[in-house]
Write a protein that holds these residues in place. Structure first.
Motif, short mmCIF file in Angstrom:
data_model
loop_
_atom_site.label_atom_id
_atom_site.label_comp_id
_atom_site.label_asym_id
_atom_site.label_seq_id
_atom_site.Cartn_x
_atom_site.Cartn_y
_atom_site.Cartn_z
N ALA A 143 0.83 -1.21 0.00
CA ALA A 143 0.00 0.00 0.00
C ALA A 143 0.87 1.26 0.00
O ALA A 143 0.60 2.22 -0.75
N GLY A 144 1.89 1.27 0.83
CA GLY A 144 2.77 2.44 0.89
C GLY A 144 3.54 2.66 -0.41
O GLY A 144 3.73 3.81 -0.84
N PHE A 145 3.96 1.58 -1.06
CA PHE A 145 4.69 1.71 -2.31
C PHE A 145 3.82 2.33 -3.39
O PHE A 145 4.28 3.19 -4.17
N GLY A 146 2.56 1.92 -3.43
CA GLY A 146 1.65 2.50 -4.40
C GLY A 146 1.44 3.99 -4.18
O GLY A 146 1.45 4.78 -5.12
N ALA B 216 12.44 8.15 -2.50
CA ALA B 216 12.92 7.66 -1.21
C ALA B 216 11.84 6.86 -0.50
O ALA B 216 12.11 5.82 0.11
N LEU B 217 10.59 7.33 -0.56
CA LEU B 217 9.48 6.59 0.05
C LEU B 217 9.26 5.25 -0.64
O LEU B 217 8.96 4.25 0.01
N GLN B 218 9.41 5.23 -1.96
CA GLN B 218 9.33 3.96 -2.67
C GLN B 218 10.36 2.98 -2.12
O GLN B 218 10.05 1.80 -1.85
N GLY B 219 11.59 3.43 -1.96
CA GLY B 219 12.64 2.57 -1.44
C GLY B 219 12.36 2.09 -0.02
O GLY B 219 12.60 0.92 0.31
N ALA B 220 11.81 2.99 0.81
CA ALA B 220 11.52 2.62 2.20
C ALA B 220 10.44 1.54 2.27
O ALA B 220 10.56 0.57 3.03
#
Length: 496
Positions: free
Chosen positions: A104-107, A127-131
């Protein structure tokens, strides 16, 4: 201690499925594998999909030349630096819950990056994608590990998963070219949103978890030390190409990162709830698998870096044609993973697959190193990519299966994270070193050939770097042959 029943061949017999768990042949688990594989594909695809789109994004958002590398670096830093933490969160909170949160966070992070109205917003989205990818990958691998325990099914499952993982980076180049040329660079980010929605919906009924570890706690000091150490090393070496190896930042950050990692190891040996239980590394075969997982991906990172430039600048390929040129590499990796390694893993020692795989990949690199400014694709690039793909596909699938075999369920997440961390950090560090080698060789060639075309100097520099990485694979085969001498790690080898 759990008693293990052995077959006549001396291998552990498949255990009867506990109540409430699927039988080994349950088709739902294979649909679950498809869901896990799709999530892995989009995570790795997003690591390369922006490479071809970067010039368009830079022009659209007004990103300076000195800052454009952060589009790629911010993803790699967050992903590689937080993988260990993500693996331990999966073990403590629950693998399925962690996986769903990461998806969900990656999307959402992909949507943020695609809607960026400036450089800062794009960097933050990446950066959020990587996290969130650091949550998805170890959770997915540990779910795979705890779902497929029968040796034959395990080999098939890891073969499929390894093929998808290997195809993700190459597919990113092709999709990035198509999207950039026919749509807009923002769709390189948006493309993950509908895929993650599908994964999220399908994962709820198809995936099952064995539960969470009772009484466990998150090792916050260990997380800070480990993440900061890895980030310092990757960032410092990543700046070497632009700043030079003598720059204080390039020298200081990796040195500081090594000190932080040393402190991390000391802390892990003392704390009662370590982020990385050192018992995981005590098994010789698992240690050998992790070492190989850290060194072998340098070959893939180097080829994507140098051959993308070679195809577009030297041979004059378009973005789409460049992506298509990498398809044989993808197909060869799938073949090596599913048709070679997956069939052999249950029956032979890992080194029987890994050592020939590394040598085959090294041979492919040496073929690619012979490519010149007028070399046709079919005579040098194509055979080199096929050999590299076969070798890397069989090697990485075997390494993943060996590293995660026999680990206790409560350590499955962090062990899976160690494999991915080794791949990301090893590849990032190796790429920085290769960039420096190529740049030095290019400058030296120009100094010795005044007035020569720049493309010839660039090809010479790239070829020199490919020779170096081929040598690295040959050297890696030595410890792999020594450490990976028998089947996967013993069941329970990760126990204290």
């Amino acid at each position: 201690m759990t008693q293990t029943t052995l077959t006549r061949a001396g291998r552990p017999a498949p255990a009867a499925a506990p109540a409430g768990r699927e039988a080994p042949g349950d088709a739902r688990r294979w649909w679950g594998l498809a869901v896990l594989g799709l999530s892995q594909l989009i995570v790795l695809l997003d690591g390369t999909v922006v490479n071809i789109a970067l010039p368009s994004a830079q022009a659209d958002l007004g990103i300076g030349d000195g800052a454009r590398q952060w589009v790629i670096t911010s993803y790699a830093l967050a992903f590689g630096g937080l993988l260990l933490l993500g693996g331990r969160i999966a073990d403590l909170v629950g693998r399925k819950r962690t996986f769903l949160t990461g998806v969900a966070g990656f999307g959402l992070a992909s949507a943020v990056g695609g809607a960026a109205d400036g450089a800062g917003m794009l960097f933050a989205g990446r950066a959020l994608q990587g996290a969130f990818a650091a949550l998805i990958v170890p959770a997915a691998m540990s779910l795979l590990t705890t779902t497929f325990t029968d040796p034959r099914e395990r080999g098939r499952a890891f073969g499929v998963f390894g093929a998808i993982a290997g195809a993700g980076a190459a597919a990113g180049l092709l999709i990035g070219g198509l999207v950039t040329q026919y749509l807009d660079w923002r769709w390189c980010m948006y493309i993950a949103v509908p895929v993650e929605v599908v994964v999220l919906i399908a994962a709820v009924p198809l995936l099952s978890d064995t539960g969470r570890r009772a009484g466990g706690r998150l090792d916050v000091p260990g997380a800070v030390l480990g993440t900061a150490g890895l980030a310092a090393i990757v960032y410092g070496l990543g700046e070497a190409e632009s700043r030079g190896w003598g720059d204080p930042l390039v020298l200081g950050l990796p040195a500081g990162g090594v000190l932080l990692l040393a402190a991390f190891v000391l802390w892990q040996a003392r704390t009662p709830h370590p982020l990385l239980p050192l018992r995981i590394l005590r098994d010789r075969r698992r240690a050998g698998a992790l070492l190989t997982a850290g060194l072998a991906p340098v070959a893939m990172f180097g080829v994507f870096l140098f051959m993308t430039y070679y195809l577009q600048v030297v041979l004059g390929y378009s973005a789409v044609r460049t992506g298509l040129a990498f398809l044989p590499l993808t197909l060869a990796m799938i073949t090596g993973s599913t048709q070679l390694a997956a069939r052999l893993v249950p029956f032979v020692a890992p080194r029987t697959i890994v050592v020939p795989g590394l040598l085959t990949a090294a041979t492919g690199l040496l073929v690619l190193a012979q490519a010149g400014t007028g070399t046709p694709y079919a005579t040098r690039v194509l055979p080199g990519l096929v050999l590299l793909g076969l070798g890397m596909g069989s090697t990485m699938m075997t390494v993943m299966a060996t590293a995660t075999a026999g680990v206790d369920p409560q350590d499955a997440g962090v062990t899976s994270a160690m494999v991915s961390t080794a791949q990301q950090v090893g590849g990032a560090v190796g790429t920085s070193v290769l960039n420096s080698v190529a740049a030095g060789a290019t400058q030296g060639w120009l100094a010795g050939h005044p007035g020569a075309p720049v493309t010839e100097a660039t090809v010479h520099g790239s070829s020199t770097a490919l020779w170096w990485v081929a040598g690295l694979l040959v050297l890696t085969a030595v410890p792999a042959g020594i450490l990976l001498r028998s089947g996967g790690p013993r069941q329970g080898a990760g126990r204290a």
